[in-house]
Design an enzyme around this catalytic site. Structure first.
Site, mmCIF file in Angstrom:
data_model
loop_
_atom_site.group_PDB
_atom_site.id
_atom_site.type_symbol
_atom_site.label_atom_id
_atom_site.label_comp_id
_atom_site.label_asym_id
_atom_site.label_seq_id
_atom_site.Cartn_x
_atom_site.Cartn_y
_atom_site.Cartn_z
ATOM 1 N N ASN A 1 0.857 -1.187 0.000
ATOM 2 C CA ASN A 1 0.000 0.000 0.000
ATOM 3 C C ASN A 1 0.894 1.238 0.000
ATOM 4 O OD1 ASN A 1 -1.915 1.978 0.403
ATOM 5 N ND2 ASN A 1 -2.441 1.355 2.480
ATOM 6 N N LYS B 1 0.079 4.276 -0.337
ATOM 7 C CA LYS B 1 -0.585 5.424 0.286
ATOM 8 C C LYS B 1 -0.374 6.685 -0.568
ATOM 9 C CE LYS B 1 -0.393 3.179 4.770
ATOM 10 N NZ LYS B 1 -0.231 3.313 6.239
ATOM 11 N N HIS C 1 -9.512 0.857 5.244
ATOM 12 C CA HIS C 1 -8.261 1.041 5.976
ATOM 13 C C HIS C 1 -8.510 1.984 7.147
ATOM 14 C CE1 HIS C 1 -4.114 2.232 6.832
ATOM 15 N NE2 HIS C 1 -3.740 1.158 6.164
ATOM 16 N N GLU D 1 -6.998 4.424 8.196
ATOM 17 C CA GLU D 1 -6.810 5.835 7.867
ATOM 18 C C GLU D 1 -8.043 6.397 7.167
ATOM 19 O OE1 GLU D 1 -2.029 5.017 7.540
ATOM 20 O OE2 GLU D 1 -3.196 5.307 5.710
ATOM 21 N N GLU E 1 -5.072 -4.998 10.721
ATOM 22 C CA GLU E 1 -4.054 -3.993 11.013
ATOM 23 C C GLU E 1 -4.394 -3.291 12.320
ATOM 24 O OE1 GLU E 1 -1.942 -2.355 7.162
ATOM 25 O OE2 GLU E 1 -3.901 -1.443 7.401
ATOM 26 N N GLY F 1 2.686 2.166 10.916
ATOM 27 C CA GLY F 1 3.669 3.224 10.755
ATOM 28 C C GLY F 1 4.390 3.623 12.015
ATOM 29 N N SER G 1 3.575 -2.298 10.456
ATOM 30 C CA SER G 1 5.032 -2.307 10.658
ATOM 31 C C SER G 1 5.670 -3.645 10.290
ATOM 32 C CB SER G 1 5.376 -1.927 12.107
ATOM 33 O OG SER G 1 4.929 -0.610 12.390
#
Length: 252
Positions: A12, A14, A98, A100, A168, A174, A213
């Site tokens: 991904n 992003k 996701h 985010e 996730e 991240g 990660s």
């Protein structure tokens, strides 16, 4: 890993990179494909970079995916991209729900399910993301939160369409932090049980990815866990060497 299920390593990208950088990254992945024999590879560039990344990759054997799609097939939806547009651009997959998107754009399970329906109707394989926050894990609610997200986000034809689930944990994305191997195995076991109960005969073989990660140094241990059928890779997918290193961690 799940016996009989071929792992998927999905990158991904992003909101990163220029057209030139996307082309170079795709070319770097293509140059090292001989290192990865035991898994399928997928890259998900930004919308504007889909075609140049695919062309630089040579289109095959790496799959191309989008990072989101609209729940609507077409119409007056300024700034949105439909699932049919992604399919027309050569995509085979799309990432949905996701964390985010859920946090930054207030996407609900209901909306994610509607997007998954649209993706399936357009012939795309949805990768639906689920995961708990740090506060939810600390409160002992992680498995219940993820089970509820699965129930609300997956449409009835999800397993039949070869849909993929990506776990996730929000607090690991991240940050460089990852759950323990025992925590990952426990969550993937719970997801497998939920899917097997809802989609008998198919949920047992639904691909379950871990994300948060993932890097070459921890990939082998994570991918060896039961019910972990690949990885959804964020930051490490922006370096061809790291992305290929994660793919190479899957035994041929």
């Amino acid at each position: 890993m799940t016996p009989g299920v071929r792992p998927l390593i999905a990158g991904n990208w992003k909101m990163n990179g220029t057209l030139r950088e996307a082309a170079a990254l795709a070319e770097g992945v293509r140059a090292g494909l001989d290192r990865v024999a035991g898994a399928d590879l997928l890259i998900c560039p930004p919308f504007l970079h889909l075609h140049v990344a695919a062309a630089s990759m040579g289109w095959k054997p790496v799959a191309i995916g989008g990072q989101d799609c609209s729940a609507d097939a077409n119409g007056a939806h300024t700034g949105d991209i439909s699932a049919a547009m992604l399919a027309d651009a050569g995509c085979g997959y799309v990432i949905l729900g996701h964390s985010e998107r859920r946090a930054d754009h207030s996407e609900t399970d209901t909306l994610v399910q509607a997007k998954a329906r649209a993706a399936i109707a357009a012939g795309l394989i949805p990768i639906v993301c689920v995961g708990e926050t740090e506060a939810q894990r600390d409160a002992g609610e992680a498995e219940a939160v993820v089970a509820a997200q699965l129930a609300g986000s997956l449409p009835p034809d999800f397993a039949n369409a070869k849909g993929v689930v990506a776990y996730e944990p929000v607090w690991a994305i991240g940050t460089g932090r990852t759950p323990t191997e025992a925590d990952i195995a426990a969550m993937h076991g719970r997801m497998r049980a939920e899917l097997a109960a809802r989609f008998p005969g198919q949920g047992e073989a639904t691909r379950l990815l871990y994300g948060g990660s993932v890097k070459p140094s921890n990939a082998a241990a994570i991918l060896a866990l039961p019910n972990v059928d690949g990885a959804l890779v964020g930051g490490a997918s922006l370096k061809a060497e790291d992305f290929l290193g994660i793919g190479a961690a899957v035994p041929a």
